[in-house]
Design a protein around this motif. Sequence first.
Motif: not given
Length: 175
Positions: A72-75, A143-145, A168-169
């Motif tokens: 995913h695009a944002v941490g 960031g990313s997730a 979960a992340c």
Amino acid sequence: MKLSRRILVAAFVALAAVAAPVAALADMAAAEMIDTTGAVIGKATFEQTPHGVLMYVEVAGLPPGAHGIHLHAVGACTPDFTAATGHINPDGVPHGLRNPDGPDHGDLPNLFVHADGSARAEFFTVLVSVTGGRMPALLDEDGSAVIIHENPDDHLTQPIGGAGGRIACGIIMKM
């Protein structure tokens, strides 16, 4: 024929000297995986290779079966993992490894969880990089997730392959 200790030590030092520069060149990142209660359930690691990113995931405490897993695009993981926003997708292409107009940069194969709730898997993707280059970087400005979903990804349905809610992340960070 026995090798002397001196020869073995010299061979070890020579091998270490060759291996050290390779390890130093690798861009590495990791994410501590949490569930919806905030409990740590595992880890994901990301290694830049000459041809793409090698990802290793080890988790526990998940429902058995297939689960979509995406980058995913944002941490960010809070609140309820929605702060991670959508997939890494700077080109705005449709989701899905089976989609003739896709895939987006966050698409991965499904993660299969054993009956005991554990999973270990390796994934390889050429759709991202760890720190930059021709592909979007996991460690960019925001960031990313990595997100694990409640259902399997059918790799075609929009926007996330029918993978359902986020269970979960992990925030991807430099190692």
